[in-house]
Design a protein around this motif. Structure first.
Motif, mmCIF file in Angstrom:
data_model
loop_
_atom_site.group_PDB
_atom_site.id
_atom_site.type_symbol
_atom_site.label_atom_id
_atom_site.label_comp_id
_atom_site.label_asym_id
_atom_site.label_seq_id
_atom_site.Cartn_x
_atom_site.Cartn_y
_atom_site.Cartn_z
ATOM 1 N N PHE A 167 0.844 -1.196 0.000
ATOM 2 C CA PHE A 167 0.000 0.000 0.000
ATOM 3 C C PHE A 167 0.879 1.246 0.000
ATOM 4 C CE2 PHE A 167 -2.147 -3.367 2.415
ATOM 5 C CZ PHE A 167 -3.234 -3.574 1.576
ATOM 6 N N PRO A 168 0.519 2.271 -0.775
ATOM 7 C CA PRO A 168 1.384 3.449 -0.881
ATOM 8 C C PRO A 168 1.314 4.405 0.300
ATOM 9 C CG PRO A 168 -0.554 3.706 -2.263
ATOM 10 C CD PRO A 168 -0.604 2.309 -1.727
ATOM 11 N N GLY A 169 0.330 4.237 1.191
ATOM 12 C CA GLY A 169 0.228 5.163 2.303
ATOM 13 C C GLY A 169 -0.799 4.711 3.326
ATOM 14 N N HIS A 170 -0.997 5.563 4.339
ATOM 15 C CA HIS A 170 -1.945 5.267 5.408
ATOM 16 C C HIS A 170 -3.349 4.982 4.885
ATOM 17 C CE1 HIS A 170 0.769 7.430 8.430
ATOM 18 N NE2 HIS A 170 0.468 6.286 9.026
ATOM 19 N N THR A 171 -3.842 5.842 4.018
ATOM 20 C CA THR A 171 -5.239 5.763 3.602
ATOM 21 C C THR A 171 -5.551 4.411 2.980
ATOM 22 O OG1 THR A 171 -5.224 8.160 3.228
ATOM 23 C CG2 THR A 171 -7.039 6.896 2.267
ATOM 24 N N GLU A 172 -4.689 3.971 2.074
ATOM 25 C CA GLU A 172 -4.934 2.710 1.391
ATOM 26 C C GLU A 172 -4.791 1.513 2.337
ATOM 27 O OE1 GLU A 172 -3.479 5.815 -1.487
ATOM 28 O OE2 GLU A 172 -2.827 5.096 0.479
ATOM 29 N N LEU A 173 -3.833 1.594 3.268
ATOM 30 C CA LEU A 173 -3.651 0.517 4.232
ATOM 31 C C LEU A 173 -4.885 0.399 5.131
ATOM 32 C CD1 LEU A 173 -0.314 -0.051 6.174
ATOM 33 C CD2 LEU A 173 -2.516 -0.680 7.116
ATOM 34 N N LEU A 174 -5.378 1.524 5.607
ATOM 35 C CA LEU A 174 -6.559 1.525 6.473
ATOM 36 C C LEU A 174 -7.801 1.055 5.720
ATOM 37 C CD1 LEU A 174 -5.843 4.897 8.280
ATOM 38 C CD2 LEU A 174 -5.831 2.640 9.352
ATOM 39 N N MET B 7 -15.312 -0.450 -0.147
ATOM 40 C CA MET B 7 -15.025 0.348 1.042
ATOM 41 C C MET B 7 -14.396 1.665 0.574
ATOM 42 S SD MET B 7 -15.106 0.646 4.360
ATOM 43 C CE MET B 7 -15.584 -1.022 4.829
ATOM 44 N N PRO B 8 -15.157 2.507 -0.134
ATOM 45 C CA PRO B 8 -14.585 3.738 -0.673
ATOM 46 C C PRO B 8 -14.221 4.722 0.432
ATOM 47 C CG PRO B 8 -16.963 3.744 -0.955
ATOM 48 C CD PRO B 8 -16.589 2.371 -0.453
ATOM 49 N N VAL B 9 -13.047 5.307 0.323
ATOM 50 C CA VAL B 9 -12.595 6.295 1.295
ATOM 51 C C VAL B 9 -12.065 7.518 0.552
ATOM 52 C CG1 VAL B 9 -12.007 4.539 3.006
ATOM 53 C CG2 VAL B 9 -10.257 5.331 1.419
ATOM 54 N N ARG B 10 -11.989 8.610 1.265
ATOM 55 C CA ARG B 10 -11.438 9.836 0.704
ATOM 56 C C ARG B 10 -10.587 10.528 1.754
ATOM 57 N NH1 ARG B 10 -13.351 7.505 -2.997
ATOM 58 N NH2 ARG B 10 -14.539 8.350 -4.766
ATOM 59 N N MET B 11 -9.632 11.292 1.281
ATOM 60 C CA MET B 11 -8.767 12.083 2.157
ATOM 61 C C MET B 11 -9.307 13.506 2.265
ATOM 62 S SD MET B 11 -4.790 13.290 1.591
ATOM 63 C CE MET B 11 -4.070 11.661 1.704
ATOM 64 N N MET B 12 -9.424 13.980 3.494
ATOM 65 C CA MET B 12 -9.761 15.387 3.724
ATOM 66 C C MET B 12 -8.617 16.038 4.490
ATOM 67 S SD MET B 12 -12.986 17.307 5.596
ATOM 68 C CE MET B 12 -12.582 16.867 7.303
ATOM 69 N N LEU B 13 -8.166 17.166 4.001
ATOM 70 C CA LEU B 13 -7.188 17.969 4.715
ATOM 71 C C LEU B 13 -7.898 19.229 5.189
ATOM 72 C CD1 LEU B 13 -4.306 17.017 5.089
ATOM 73 C CD2 LEU B 13 -3.572 18.796 3.534
ATOM 74 N N ALA C 211 -7.871 -1.101 3.298
ATOM 75 C CA ALA C 211 -7.779 -2.547 3.163
ATOM 76 C C ALA C 211 -8.128 -3.253 4.475
ATOM 77 C CB ALA C 211 -6.378 -2.939 2.708
ATOM 78 N N GLU C 212 -7.665 -2.706 5.603
ATOM 79 C CA GLU C 212 -7.993 -3.311 6.900
ATOM 80 C C GLU C 212 -9.494 -3.238 7.169
ATOM 81 O OE1 GLU C 212 -6.257 -5.034 8.878
ATOM 82 O OE2 GLU C 212 -4.160 -4.593 8.408
ATOM 83 N N ALA C 213 -10.111 -2.116 6.849
ATOM 84 C CA ALA C 213 -11.546 -1.971 7.075
ATOM 85 C C ALA C 213 -12.346 -2.907 6.177
ATOM 86 C CB ALA C 213 -11.966 -0.519 6.841
ATOM 87 N N ALA C 214 -11.919 -3.040 4.930
ATOM 88 C CA ALA C 214 -12.607 -3.938 4.007
ATOM 89 C C ALA C 214 -12.506 -5.384 4.486
ATOM 90 C CB ALA C 214 -12.026 -3.791 2.608
ATOM 91 N N ARG C 215 -11.317 -5.775 4.945
ATOM 92 C CA ARG C 215 -11.124 -7.132 5.457
ATOM 93 C C ARG C 215 -12.019 -7.373 6.667
ATOM 94 N NH1 ARG C 215 -6.120 -6.678 6.416
ATOM 95 N NH2 ARG C 215 -5.434 -7.265 4.327
ATOM 96 N N HIS C 216 -12.099 -6.384 7.548
ATOM 97 C CA HIS C 216 -12.924 -6.519 8.753
ATOM 98 C C HIS C 216 -14.401 -6.681 8.400
ATOM 99 C CE1 HIS C 216 -14.039 -5.886 12.971
ATOM 100 N NE2 HIS C 216 -14.996 -5.092 12.540
ATOM 101 N N ARG C 217 -14.852 -5.935 7.406
ATOM 102 C CA ARG C 217 -16.260 -5.987 6.987
ATOM 103 C C ARG C 217 -16.555 -7.172 6.054
ATOM 104 N NH1 ARG C 217 -19.188 -1.000 7.368
ATOM 105 N NH2 ARG C 217 -18.889 -0.309 9.532
ATOM 106 N N GLY C 218 -15.505 -7.825 5.570
ATOM 107 C CA GLY C 218 -15.698 -8.939 4.665
ATOM 108 C C GLY C 218 -16.161 -8.523 3.286
ATOM 109 N N VAL C 219 -15.663 -7.359 2.829
ATOM 110 C CA VAL C 219 -16.044 -6.853 1.508
ATOM 111 C C VAL C 219 -14.789 -6.583 0.697
ATOM 112 C CG1 VAL C 219 -18.162 -5.810 2.430
ATOM 113 C CG2 VAL C 219 -16.080 -4.420 2.244
ATOM 114 N N ALA C 220 -14.973 -6.408 -0.587
ATOM 115 C CA ALA C 220 -13.855 -6.040 -1.449
ATOM 116 C C ALA C 220 -13.412 -4.613 -1.136
ATOM 117 C CB ALA C 220 -14.268 -6.150 -2.912
ATOM 118 N N VAL C 221 -12.145 -4.326 -1.391
ATOM 119 C CA VAL C 221 -11.626 -2.981 -1.148
ATOM 120 C C VAL C 221 -12.431 -1.949 -1.935
ATOM 121 C CG1 VAL C 221 -9.634 -1.466 -1.476
ATOM 122 C CG2 VAL C 221 -9.301 -3.752 -0.560
#
Length: 347
Positions: free
Chosen positions: A142-149, A164-170, A151-161
């Motif tokens: 994984f290239p960074g925190h967002t993608e690693l997290l 589990m759409p995510v976005r970065m907010m600054l 993947a962990e959330a998708a695995r926990h929920r038992g769904v494909a990555v």
């Protein structure tokens, strides 16, 4: 324990960088804010970072091992609780250098904290900066925190990555921006500007900001091309993808407006002098378009928030700062703001 009482994890980040130093400064300088927080990482590296801050003849802030998050309650003030993950290091990596061992320490800390948050054992996680080259050297895919997290959330929920759409907010006190794409090459980022991707970003942004603000957010949408395409003269992404996505979002009751020329919309959205900005958030089409304006306003006050995850995650708005690592000069202000934001989101 309620969600408010649960401990908050702070991951060490890349131990060759400034993560440990800013964590030690946070515990030293803001004991009330860091009460109930603990570090996830490696004991030897956290102790080294704490020692960097000690003045001549002064004892370093001690680092105490804990076995579980709830053990943080028994740690006395002016002491840094740390939960060791992975095999304890027998020696420390060099300051300011890309090292696979450092990448592994950083990745293991984030993975552990993410899983603990998903199990409900902690209120959320604040991630100190990691180094993408060190992650890659450690074999992390994984290239960074967002993608690693993600993947962990998708695995926990038992769904494909992909499900589990995510976005970065600054965000800082003056401006918030959410990105359609994150850590991809610019050519790939342009390809990511599709009707569905933009609409998904608007949905995630609306839901997250509504929870934070307690009302529907006013969302500005930046164009991709100069002058937002000038009616197709400078590109057709606005006509073919962005405008249809905004129309779809508005049909769902989302207050989305645009596309606006990207060289002016951030100024219009910026709050200042006690007055709110014209919008609550700007949806930007790619990484640098959205992050440059926020970081220009001051990285010391910026916070990175991952939206769309079933957990709370914030991070300082800066990197590992290899050039000053080990000098004790790193500023902990952004980390402190990230801790405050995580506590607010975890309520």
């Amino acid at each position: 324990m309620s969600a408010v009482q649960r401990p908050l994890a702070i991951t060490l980040g890349d131990p060759a960088g400034i993560g440990g130093e800013i964590i030690a400064k946070a515990f030293r300088d803001a004991p009330q804010l860091t009460q109930g927080c603990f570090v996830v990482g490696d004991l030897a590296h956290m102790r080294r970072a704490s020692a960097v801050l000690a003045a001549p003849g002064e004892l370093a802030l001690p680092v105490a091992l804990i076995d579980a998050p709830d053990d943080v309650q028994r740690i006395p003030p002016r002491c840094i609780p740390l939960l060791q993950v992975g095999t304890p290091a027998t020696g420390c990596v060099a300051w300011g250098q890309v090292d696979a061992a450092a990448g592994r320490i950083a990745a293991d800390a984030v993975s552990w904290a993410a899983r603990a948050a998903l199990r409900g054992e902690i209120a959320g996680l604040v991630t100190a900066p990691l180094h993408k080259e060190a992650l890659a050297a450690a074999g992390v895919s994984f290239p960074g925190h967002t993608e690693l997290l993600q993947a962990e959330a998708a695995r926990h929920r038992g769904v494909a990555v992909a499900d589990m759409p995510v976005r970065m907010m600054l965000a800082n006190d003056e401006l918030r921006t959410v990105l359609v794409s994150i850590h991809v090459a610019l050519r790939a980022a342009i390809d990511a500007v599709t009707r569905q991707q933009v609409l998904q970003t608007l949905r995630i942004t609306h839901a997250a900001l509504q929870a934070m603000l307690g009302r529907a957010p006013r969302i500005a949408v930046a164009g991709l091309n100069p002058h937002a395409g000038e009616g197709g003269l400078f590109g057709r992404e606005e006509i073919e993808a962005i405008v249809p996505a905004i129309q779809d979002a508005r049909a769902e009751g989302i207050d989305a407006d645009g596309p606006h020329p990207p060289d002016t919309i951030f100024m219009r959205a910026r709050a200042g002098h006690g007055q709110p900005g014209g919008f609550d958030v700007v949806v930007a089409m790619y990484h640098d378009q959205g992050l440059i304006p926020v970081k220009y306003l001051g990285v010391e006050h910026g916070v990175n928030v991952t939206l769309g995850l079933p957990l709370v995650r914030t991070s300082p708005d800066h990197g590992t700062a290899f050039d000053i690592a080990g000098t004790g000069r790193a500023d902990a202000a952004s980390l402190l703001q990230a801790i405050r934001t995580a506590r607010e989101l975890a309520r």
